[in-house]
Design a protein around this motif. Structure first.
Motif, PDB file in Angstrom:
ATOM      1  N   GLY A  10       0.977  -1.280  -0.041  1.00 40.32           N
ATOM      2  CA  GLY A  10       0.021  -0.010   0.061  1.00 40.32           C
ATOM      3  C   GLY A  10       0.821   1.318   0.170  1.00 40.32           C
ATOM      4  O   GLY A  10       1.725   1.604   0.854  1.00 40.32           O
ATOM      5  N   GLY A  12      -0.438   4.472   0.220  1.00 40.03           N
ATOM      6  CA  GLY A  12      -1.167   5.557   0.661  1.00 40.03           C
ATOM      7  C   GLY A  12      -0.291   6.383   1.675  1.00 40.03           C
ATOM      8  O   GLY A  12       0.723   6.021   2.084  1.00 40.03           O
ATOM      9  N   GLY A  39      -3.148   6.556  -4.790  1.00 39.03           N
ATOM     10  CA  GLY A  39      -4.165   6.058  -5.499  1.00 39.03           C
ATOM     11  C   GLY A  39      -5.569   5.794  -4.967  1.00 39.03           C
ATOM     12  O   GLY A  39      -6.614   5.633  -5.534  1.00 39.03           O
ATOM     13  N   SER A  42      -6.166   8.408  -0.154  1.00 40.03           N
ATOM     14  CA  SER A  42      -5.255   9.251   0.157  1.00 40.03           C
ATOM     15  C   SER A  42      -5.203  10.515  -0.938  1.00 40.03           C
ATOM     16  O   SER A  42      -4.938  11.633  -0.965  1.00 40.03           O
ATOM     17  N   LEU A  48      -8.286  17.668   5.691  1.00 35.62           N
ATOM     18  CA  LEU A  48      -8.296  18.368   7.017  1.00 35.62           C
ATOM     19  C   LEU A  48      -7.308  17.576   8.052  1.00 35.62           C
ATOM     20  O   LEU A  48      -7.063  16.240   8.063  1.00 35.62           O
ATOM     21  N   GLU A 221       2.600  -3.383  -8.549  1.00 37.04           N
ATOM     22  CA  GLU A 221       2.033  -4.731  -8.584  1.00 37.04           C
ATOM     23  C   GLU A 221       0.944  -4.903  -7.477  1.00 37.04           C
ATOM     24  O   GLU A 221       1.138  -4.089  -6.449  1.00 37.04           O
ATOM     25  N   ARG A 222      -0.108  -5.849  -7.621  1.00 33.27           N
ATOM     26  CA  ARG A 222      -1.106  -6.012  -6.669  1.00 33.27           C
ATOM     27  C   ARG A 222      -0.703  -7.421  -5.801  1.00 33.27           C
ATOM     28  O   ARG A 222      -0.461  -8.410  -6.542  1.00 33.27           O
ATOM     29  N   ALA A 223      -0.367  -7.172  -4.591  1.00 29.75           N
ATOM     30  CA  ALA A 223      -0.276  -8.268  -3.850  1.00 29.75           C
ATOM     31  C   ALA A 223      -1.593  -9.156  -3.849  1.00 29.75           C
ATOM     32  O   ALA A 223      -2.437  -8.822  -3.553  1.00 29.75           O
ATOM     33  N   GLY A 252      -2.847  -1.599   3.359  1.00 24.70           N
ATOM     34  CA  GLY A 252      -3.609  -1.519   2.047  1.00 24.70           C
ATOM     35  C   GLY A 252      -4.981  -0.812   2.312  1.00 24.70           C
ATOM     36  O   GLY A 252      -5.892  -1.034   1.421  1.00 24.70           O
ATOM     37  N   LEU A 259      -6.528  -9.275   2.212  1.00 24.89           N
ATOM     38  CA  LEU A 259      -5.042  -9.942   2.277  1.00 24.89           C
ATOM     39  C   LEU A 259      -5.099 -10.748   3.636  1.00 24.89           C
ATOM     40  O   LEU A 259      -4.185 -11.724   3.946  1.00 24.89           O
ATOM     41  N   GLY A 381      -7.145   9.598   8.511  1.00 26.00           N
ATOM     42  CA  GLY A 381      -5.948   8.941   8.140  1.00 26.00           C
ATOM     43  C   GLY A 381      -4.899  10.187   7.619  1.00 26.00           C
ATOM     44  O   GLY A 381      -3.750   9.809   7.767  1.00 26.00           O
TER      45      GLY A 381
HETATM   46  C1  FAD Z   1     -14.326  11.855   1.378  1.00 24.94           C
HETATM   47  C2  FAD Z   1     -12.943  11.529   2.275  1.00 24.94           C
HETATM   48  C3  FAD Z   1     -12.862  12.713   2.972  1.00 24.94           C
HETATM   49  C4  FAD Z   1     -11.581  12.279   3.984  1.00 24.94           C
HETATM   50  N1  FAD Z   1     -11.376  13.417   4.667  1.00 24.94           N
HETATM   51  C5  FAD Z   1     -10.383  13.508   5.512  1.00 24.94           C
HETATM   52  C6  FAD Z   1      -9.739  14.625   6.278  1.00 24.94           C
HETATM   53  O1  FAD Z   1     -10.363  15.649   5.873  1.00 24.94           O
HETATM   54  N2  FAD Z   1      -8.830  14.222   7.152  1.00 24.94           N
HETATM   55  C7  FAD Z   1      -8.305  13.056   7.299  1.00 24.94           C
HETATM   56  O2  FAD Z   1      -7.331  13.003   8.177  1.00 24.94           O
HETATM   57  N3  FAD Z   1      -8.624  11.885   6.628  1.00 24.94           N
HETATM   58  C8  FAD Z   1      -9.655  12.205   5.805  1.00 24.94           C
HETATM   59  N4  FAD Z   1     -10.229  11.089   5.165  1.00 24.94           N
HETATM   60  C9  FAD Z   1      -9.714   9.562   5.460  1.00 24.94           C
HETATM   61  C10 FAD Z   1      -8.389   9.481   4.658  1.00 24.94           C
HETATM   62  O3  FAD Z   1      -8.431   9.924   3.403  1.00 24.94           O
HETATM   63  C11 FAD Z   1      -8.037   7.965   4.723  1.00 24.94           C
HETATM   64  O4  FAD Z   1      -8.091   7.370   6.090  1.00 24.94           O
HETATM   65  C12 FAD Z   1      -6.399   7.819   4.438  1.00 24.94           C
HETATM   66  O5  FAD Z   1      -6.302   8.145   3.207  1.00 24.94           O
HETATM   67  C13 FAD Z   1      -6.340   6.224   4.311  1.00 24.94           C
HETATM   68  O6  FAD Z   1      -5.034   6.284   4.023  1.00 24.94           O
HETATM   69  P1  FAD Z   1      -4.572   4.466   3.741  1.00 24.94           P
HETATM   70  O7  FAD Z   1      -3.086   4.680   3.376  1.00 24.94           O
HETATM   71  O8  FAD Z   1      -4.678   3.644   4.715  1.00 24.94           O
HETATM   72  O9  FAD Z   1      -5.166   4.224   2.454  1.00 24.94           O
HETATM   73  P2  FAD Z   1      -5.372   4.329   0.759  1.00 24.94           P
HETATM   74  O10 FAD Z   1      -4.992   5.922   0.557  1.00 24.94           O
HETATM   75  O11 FAD Z   1      -6.496   3.971   0.532  1.00 24.94           O
HETATM   76  O12 FAD Z   1      -4.044   3.423   0.389  1.00 24.94           O
HETATM   77  C14 FAD Z   1      -4.247   2.096   0.378  1.00 24.94           C
HETATM   78  C15 FAD Z   1      -3.449   1.584  -0.928  1.00 24.94           C
HETATM   79  O13 FAD Z   1      -3.318   0.320  -0.722  1.00 24.94           O
HETATM   80  C16 FAD Z   1      -3.367  -0.231  -2.095  1.00 24.94           C
HETATM   81  N5  FAD Z   1      -3.736  -1.750  -2.160  1.00 24.94           N
HETATM   82  C17 FAD Z   1      -5.001  -2.108  -1.887  1.00 24.94           C
HETATM   83  N6  FAD Z   1      -4.735  -3.441  -2.030  1.00 24.94           N
HETATM   84  C18 FAD Z   1      -3.716  -3.879  -2.443  1.00 24.94           C
HETATM   85  C19 FAD Z   1      -2.833  -4.927  -2.700  1.00 24.94           C
HETATM   86  N7  FAD Z   1      -3.619  -6.188  -2.509  1.00 24.94           N
HETATM   87  N8  FAD Z   1      -1.571  -5.170  -2.875  1.00 24.94           N
HETATM   88  C20 FAD Z   1      -1.026  -3.713  -2.996  1.00 24.94           C
HETATM   89  N9  FAD Z   1      -1.623  -2.644  -2.662  1.00 24.94           N
HETATM   90  C21 FAD Z   1      -2.796  -2.818  -2.515  1.00 24.94           C
HETATM   91  C22 FAD Z   1      -4.425   0.714  -2.934  1.00 24.94           C
HETATM   92  O14 FAD Z   1      -4.172   0.688  -4.399  1.00 24.94           O
HETATM   93  C23 FAD Z   1      -4.225   2.010  -2.188  1.00 24.94           C
HETATM   94  O15 FAD Z   1      -3.288   2.791  -2.893  1.00 24.94           O
HETATM   95  C24 FAD Z   1     -11.161  11.124   4.044  1.00 24.94           C
HETATM   96  C25 FAD Z   1     -11.650  10.080   3.287  1.00 24.94           C
HETATM   97  C26 FAD Z   1     -12.537  10.436   2.286  1.00 24.94           C
HETATM   98  C27 FAD Z   1     -13.107   9.292   1.521  1.00 24.94           C
END
Ligand code: FAD
Length: 414
Positions: A10, A12, A39, A42, A48, A221-223, A252, A259, A381
């Motif tokens: 991941g 993000g 992607g 994030s 915020l 790549e995708r795990a 992820g 997973l 997040g």
């Molecule tokens: C509308 C909206 C508004 C928000 N507003 C805020 C805000 O104002 N402030 C705040 O703090 N948070 C906010 N959030 C929350 C925040 O965006 C998320 O909590 C944060 O982006 C999560 O990050 P992450 O890295 O865990 O997930 P993600 O950003 O979703 O990243 C996960 C990554 O894992 C990858 N992945 C998935 N499966 C696999 C696999 N099998 N193999 C390899 N890679 C994989 C995906 O492709 C993706 O790129 C908001 C969310 C939304 C939807």
């Protein structure tokens, strides 16, 4: 297998915030993500940075609201009826997390995790990129109701518990803060310790650039499966290759469960899908981000224009977006700024990775040596990702945790 090598699934905010400190500590780190940096959620969040927000999503009185969630497909929180059977166990836990004794404990854990968020962003990005992307001028919450709502009173009590500063704004203050704001808005609250980012995707991609510049590797790549190896360590089977490491971090986002389920690791992770409408060249640019509490959405000034975002849709990872939810954010924005005009619009939907108790799942999986978790940040997040990455990296490096990690441990669900 290189002994100190770590694979992170991941790219993000959570994954990259874990990858950078590990790389800087001298580890060989590989990040795998089919979508590349930023992607997922994030990319399109409201941006915020809420270090001084201590209020979980599940609050007392949620059960009463369930019929409304099911009835109005365009309401601020909706459960798609066809998805209800799958979501029910998670919703039941969510409602339970809203009990007042839980709310206080969750609020304390949010505070412990989020308080250093701005420092963590600065450490990750460095001073120059930090000033490029991050603004710490506060956030303003606003209400139509002139008196304090029960929800606002609860929030005030939780802020007092953590001695967080907030400044009440009357109707006249609000007109001065936000020229053109509708007359219906009569009450506001400035939280000066909060802030926002002017481009979440660029900030997260900058983390990826710093990671790669330091020798980190990002593979598109995708795990597909995590396979424990005899004698220790893991093999990550991806759509095109096999990669091995002693330690693997699952970051992820909303997809993390896919997973972990095959390993028998059960985590109540649901996705709260959210939407945004990005407006280019808006005629109104509020000087601070606004959280419209009576409408349940946020408005953030960003470098691309004005981002109106929010809403919760419980419909799983596979259902197509309901673009009407993004489109109606414009009508809602017009309730706030009746005269607003704008250029091009972009509709977006993303998957919040949400646990029932608004806290992420961080740290090692005791039953599976070498496997670490860093996901489940739900609505927070962008705020909690960098501190979480520091803590998860610290656990891998064998550092003593600076805070009690129990509230974020996998064991709380078992
Ligand atoms: C509308 C909206 C508004 C928000 N507003 C805020 C805000 O104002 N402030 C705040 O703090 N948070 C906010 N959030 C929350 C925040 O965006 C998320 O909590 C944060 O982006 C999560 O990050 P992450 O890295 O865990 O997930 P993600 O950003 O979703 O990243 C996960 C990554 O894992 C990858 N992945 C998935 N499966 C696999 C696999 N099998 N193999 C390899 N890679 C994989 C995906 O492709 C993706 O790129 C908001 C969310 C939304 C939807």
């Amino acid at each position: 297998m290189e002994p100190g090598r770590v694979i992170i699934l991941g790219a993000g905010v959570a994954g990259l915030s874990t990858a950078l400190p590990l790389l800087r500590a001298g580890r060989a780190v590989v990040v795998i993500d089919p979508l590349g940096p930023a992607g997922g959620a994030s990319f399109g969040n409201t941006g915020l940075l809420s270090a001084d927000t201590v209020v979980p999503i599940a609050l007392p009185g949620m059960l009463r609201k369930v019929p409304r969630w099911l009835a109005d497909p365009l309401g601020p929180l909706v459960v798609r009826p066809t998805y209800l059977p799958r979501a029910t166990p998670w919703l039941a836990r969510w409602i339970r997390a809203g009990r007042m004794d839980h709310v206080r404990a969750i609020s304390d854990a949010m505070r412990a995790l989020h308080a250093p968020a701005f420092d963590d962003w600065r450490n990750l990005l460095g001073a120059t990129s930090y000033s490029e992307f991050i603004r710490r001028g506060g956030q303003v919450q606003i209400w139509d109701e002139p008196g304090e709502t029960p929800g606002a009173a609860l929030e005030r009590a939780l802020r007092a518990r953590h001695a967080i500063k907030a400044e009440l704004l009357g109707a006249d203050d609000l007109r001065q803060f936000f020229p053109g704001i509708a007359r219906r808005v009569s009450r506001g609250l400035l939280i000066p310790g909060n802030g926002h980012m002017i481009s979440p995707p660029r900030a997260v991609r900058r983390l990826a650039e710093l990671f790669q510049a330091g020798g980190g590797i990002i593979l598109p790549e995708r795990a597909m499966k995590l396979i424990p190896q005899e004698g220790g360590g893991w093999m990550v089977m991806t759509n095109t290759d096999n990669h091995r490491a002693r330690q693997v971090v699952v970051a992820g986002g909303a997809w993390s469960r896919l997973l972990l389920d095959p390993l028998g690791i059960r985590i109540p992770l649901e996705t709260e899908r959210g939407y945004h409408l990005m407006l280019a060249e808006p005629s109104v640019v509020p000087r601070l981000p606004i959280l419209y509490k009576s409408g349940n959405f946020g408005v953030t000034p960003m470098e691309e224009g004005l981002r109106v975002a929010g809403t919760v849709e419980i419909a799983g990872l596979d259902a197509a977006p309901d673009e009407r939810r993004a489109q109606q954010l414009l009508n809602q924005l017009r309730c706030l700024f009746p005269d607003i005009q704008a250029g091009a619009q972009r509709l977006w939907m993303g998957f919040r990775p949400s646990t029932p108790d608004s806290l992420p799942v961080l740290g090692p999986v005791p039953s599976h040596p070498g496997l670490h978790l860093c996901f489940g940040h739900g609505h927070f997040g962008m705020t909690g990702g960098p501190p979480s990455g520091r803590l998860v990296a610290g656990a891998i490096l064998g550092d003593r945790p600076p805070i009690d990690m129990a509230p974020y441990a996998l064991s709380r669900f078992q």
